[in-house]
Structures are given as C-alpha cells and as structure tokens.
Design an enzyme around this catalytic site. Structure first.
Site, PDB file in Angstrom:
ATOM      1  N   TYR A 158      39.619  30.146  69.127  1.00 25.73           N
ATOM      2  CA  TYR A 158      40.413  31.026  70.215  1.00 25.73           C
ATOM      3  C   TYR A 158      41.874  30.195  70.476  1.00 25.73           C
ATOM      4  O   TYR A 158      41.608  28.884  70.707  1.00 25.73           O
ATOM      5  CB  TYR A 158      39.020  30.339  71.536  1.00 25.73           C
ATOM      6  N   TYR A 213      38.803  27.598  80.476  1.00 27.25           N
ATOM      7  CA  TYR A 213      38.269  27.658  79.359  1.00 27.25           C
ATOM      8  C   TYR A 213      38.168  25.778  79.491  1.00 27.25           C
ATOM      9  O   TYR A 213      36.819  25.510  78.554  1.00 27.25           O
ATOM     10  CB  TYR A 213      39.298  28.213  77.766  1.00 27.25           C
TER      11      TYR A 213
HETATM   12  P1  NAI Z   1      27.685  34.155  71.720  1.00 36.59           P
HETATM   13  O1  NAI Z   1      27.165  33.475  72.916  1.00 36.59           O
HETATM   14  O2  NAI Z   1      26.838  35.744  70.889  1.00 36.59           O
HETATM   15  O3  NAI Z   1      27.534  33.048  69.733  1.00 36.59           O
HETATM   16  C1  NAI Z   1      27.179  32.323  70.965  1.00 36.59           C
HETATM   17  C2  NAI Z   1      25.948  31.115  69.655  1.00 36.59           C
HETATM   18  O4  NAI Z   1      26.425  29.714  69.851  1.00 36.59           O
HETATM   19  C3  NAI Z   1      24.457  31.620  70.140  1.00 36.59           C
HETATM   20  O5  NAI Z   1      24.167  32.012  69.152  1.00 36.59           O
HETATM   21  C4  NAI Z   1      24.223  30.047  70.569  1.00 36.59           C
HETATM   22  O6  NAI Z   1      22.510  30.211  70.547  1.00 36.59           O
HETATM   23  C5  NAI Z   1      24.785  28.878  69.528  1.00 36.59           C
HETATM   24  N1  NAI Z   1      24.021  27.985  69.335  1.00 36.59           N
HETATM   25  C6  NAI Z   1      24.283  27.152  71.121  1.00 36.59           C
HETATM   26  N2  NAI Z   1      24.312  26.419  70.602  1.00 36.59           N
HETATM   27  C7  NAI Z   1      23.874  25.715  69.907  1.00 36.59           C
HETATM   28  C8  NAI Z   1      23.184  24.497  69.168  1.00 36.59           C
HETATM   29  N3  NAI Z   1      23.067  23.712  69.426  1.00 36.59           N
HETATM   30  N4  NAI Z   1      22.860  24.790  67.728  1.00 36.59           N
HETATM   31  C9  NAI Z   1      22.958  25.662  66.846  1.00 36.59           C
HETATM   32  N5  NAI Z   1      23.872  27.357  67.921  1.00 36.59           N
HETATM   33  C10 NAI Z   1      23.799  26.644  68.874  1.00 36.59           C
HETATM   34  O7  NAI Z   1      29.124  34.338  71.628  1.00 36.59           O
HETATM   35  P2  NAI Z   1      30.320  34.355  70.561  1.00 36.59           P
HETATM   36  O8  NAI Z   1      31.009  34.695  71.322  1.00 36.59           O
HETATM   37  O9  NAI Z   1      30.017  35.341  69.893  1.00 36.59           O
HETATM   38  O10 NAI Z   1      30.159  32.786  69.993  1.00 36.59           O
HETATM   39  C11 NAI Z   1      30.112  32.882  68.506  1.00 36.59           C
HETATM   40  C12 NAI Z   1      31.899  31.624  68.351  1.00 36.59           C
HETATM   41  O11 NAI Z   1      32.604  32.919  68.822  1.00 36.59           O
HETATM   42  C13 NAI Z   1      32.497  30.685  69.582  1.00 36.59           C
HETATM   43  O12 NAI Z   1      31.833  29.416  68.393  1.00 36.59           O
HETATM   44  C14 NAI Z   1      32.592  30.773  70.126  1.00 36.59           C
HETATM   45  O13 NAI Z   1      33.453  30.289  71.036  1.00 36.59           O
HETATM   46  C15 NAI Z   1      33.883  31.836  69.399  1.00 36.59           C
HETATM   47  N6  NAI Z   1      34.866  32.597  70.330  1.00 36.59           N
HETATM   48  C16 NAI Z   1      34.526  33.213  71.087  1.00 36.59           C
HETATM   49  C17 NAI Z   1      34.995  34.861  71.206  1.00 36.59           C
HETATM   50  C18 NAI Z   1      34.962  35.738  72.873  1.00 36.59           C
HETATM   51  O14 NAI Z   1      36.120  35.651  73.984  1.00 36.59           O
HETATM   52  N7  NAI Z   1      33.627  35.972  72.438  1.00 36.59           N
HETATM   53  C19 NAI Z   1      37.076  34.588  71.604  1.00 36.59           C
HETATM   54  C20 NAI Z   1      36.668  33.156  70.302  1.00 36.59           C
HETATM   55  C21 NAI Z   1      36.374  32.712  69.958  1.00 36.59           C
END
Ligand code: NAI
Length: 277
Positions: free
Chosen positions: A150, A160
C-alpha cells in the site's frame, strides 16, 4: 473470459479469508486461467470456515500455516509440492495484520509488542516464505512471487500506523530477495501497491471510508477494485511478464501520480462556499 494464461502452472495462494479478500479473487482468476492451486491461511482464519467454500469451488486443498512460523511454512511447501507432484510456479503473499490498528492505537501511542507482531506477520513472513522455498528448492525456474502493498510505504497516512513501516519492509524484501532468487533460479519477486479496497483488513482501519473516497476522487481511473488487482496478479504469474522483477508496481488508477484532481477542487470549493454562508 479466460486466456489460459496459467495453463500447466501450480501455485500457493495465502490470505483468502472471505469473498471480499483480494486473495479470494486471485484464486478464482488463477483457477479460471488454468492454474492448479493450494490455498493457505492462518489456522485461526480456517476456523471461520469460509475458505472451504472457495476450496470446493476451485478444487484446491487447504494447508493451514501461520506465516510467522518457519516450521508451518516448511510443512506448507513440502505438502504443496507433494500435492502438485513437482515444484511451484507462483506464490501470492496476501497477509496483513496490525493489533495496533485493531485496537485503535494512535501513531504516538503504539504498543511495541504489537508493532513487532505487525512486522512479523505482515512483512517478515514474506521473507520467511521465500527462505523456506529457497531451502527446499521448491520453485521452478521463472516462478513468480507477488506480495500486496500500500502507498503508505512511501507517504504518510497516519491512521495506517505501524502497517506503513510493515509495507516499507515488505517492498524492500521484494527487492533484496528478488535479486537473490533472480540470480539463483530466474525467479521474479514483485509487490503490487493496491488502491484502498473494501475487505476485512481494509475496513478495519479507522477513517478507511475517507481514505477510500479521497483516493477514488484523486485517481483519474478511480480506485482499482479487488478483481482488477487479481487480474494484475495473474499477469505477473504468467509468462508475459518474465523480466519484471524487484518492482513495487502501482495498481491505483493513477492515484500516486496526481497532485490534485478536479473532483477534490470541486469538493473543497463547495465546502468553502457552504462554510462562508
Ligand atoms: P483480508 O483481511 O481479506 O486478508 C488478510 C489475510 O491475512 C487474512 O486472510 C488473514 O487470515 C491473513 N493473516 C493474518 N495473519 C496471518 C498469519 N499469521 N498467517 C497467515 N495468514 C495471516 O484483507 P485484504 O485486504 O484482502 O488483504 C490482503 C493484503 O492486501 C494485505 O497484505 C493487505 O495489507 C493488502 N492491501 C490491502 C488493501 C486494502 O485496502 N484492503 C490496500 C493495499 C494492500
């Protein structure tokens, strides 16, 4: 529409929590493009159960692994290779978590244990995945590894909090490990810097709706949706991008290159006129 871009390829996709997750859409699109997939997530996320519906839809096994544990990642890569009957062509790191954000801590009042956990879960886990893959020699030549980042890695977005530092580390790991894996195995490593997206991780950030609306008004193309991010991931897993590596690739509708937009000028002009009345 499928183009069979990933026909014959096999990969590991982390981070699909529910149907809003970016990783969920990546798994669906990669499957539609002909890939075979292993899904993984933290054991806690597994208990919520939604990932099972995705696994059934795309006929993928789920191998639980806490991405901070070298041991569990070791099992993940061993079992994934056993399932595929060979080495891996692509890996998606789609993992982020900050207890400081969850608990609403301001930047001046961060809990340092949480801070370390944020870095471990959201950034060092990217290094650990690649270190395990390297040690097991688990990647095919020309494999592709993608992490999601991000723009708070480059610019200050105070709400953030410690995730800004985690994303800066994540992007730096992509460069360093990209150099190493590129010369060792012709493997490419990149991060995609995605627009604010309405997912569980995204909407957990205080002021998320303002982030989202502001970015949408600034970007000439508007915010990039999760589906488009998944398309971009597929292109990076495919053979069409074999010489793209060590990059942080903006996927933000143009947000990061805009100074001010007409929509923001109009909104501020309107608000000033209203407050003058
Ligand atoms: P999400 O909440 O659906 O996915 C985050 C995932 O990380 C979840 O599936 C969670 O179970 C997993 N997770 C957390 N701790 C963990 C661990 N110890 N071991 C394995 N898995 C673990 O949300 P999203 O948005 O799909 O996030 C995915 C990626 O995209 C992240 O890196 C997030 O920072 C990034 N991102 C998201 C944005 C947004 O606005 N949603 C913008 C830019 C980047």
């Amino acid at each position: 529409m499928s183009h069979n871009l990933l026909a014959g390829k096999v990969g590991i996709i982390s981070g699909a929590l529910n149907s809003q997750s970016i990783a969920w859409k990546v798994a669906q699109k990669a499957h539609a493009e002909g890939a075979r997939i292993v899904l993984t997530n933290a054991p806690l996320a597994m208990r919520m159960g939604e990932i099972k519906a995705l696994a059934a839809e795309i006929d993928a096994p789920i191998i639980p692994a806490d991405a901070t544990s070298m041991e569990e990642l070791g099992t993940l890569f061993t079992e994934a290779q056993a399932h595929f009957g060979g080495k891996i062509d692509f890996v998606l790191h789609s993992i982020g978590m900050s207890a400081n954000i969850r608990k609403g801590k301001s930047y001046g009042d961060l809990d340092y244990k949480f801070f370390q956990q944020t870095l471990d879960v959201s950034a060092l886990s990217f290094h650990k995945m690649m270190a395990v893959a390297e040690k097991q020699d688990a990647l095919n030549e020309w494999a592709s590894i993608v992490g999601l980042s991000y723009i708070a890695a480059q610019r200050a977005f105070l709400d953030y909090t410690d995730m800004s530092q985690a994303k800066a580390v994540l992007e730096s790991i992509a460069r360093s490990y990209g150099q190493r894996l590129g010369s060792l195995k012709k493997v490419r490593v990149n991060t995609i810097s995605q627009s604010p997206t309405k997912t569980t991780a995204g909407t957990g950030i205080s002021g998320f709706n303002a982030f989202y609306e502001y970015a949408d008004k600034m970007a000439p193309l508007g915010n990039a949706p999760a589906e488009a991010c998944a398309d971009y991931c597929v292109s990076l897993f495919s053979d069409l991008t074999r010489f793209v590596t060590m990059q942080n690739l903006m996927h933000d509708g143009g947000f990061s290159s805009v100074g001010i937009s007409e929509a923001i000028v109009d909104a501020i002009t309107k608000a000033s006129a209203e407050s003058a009345q």
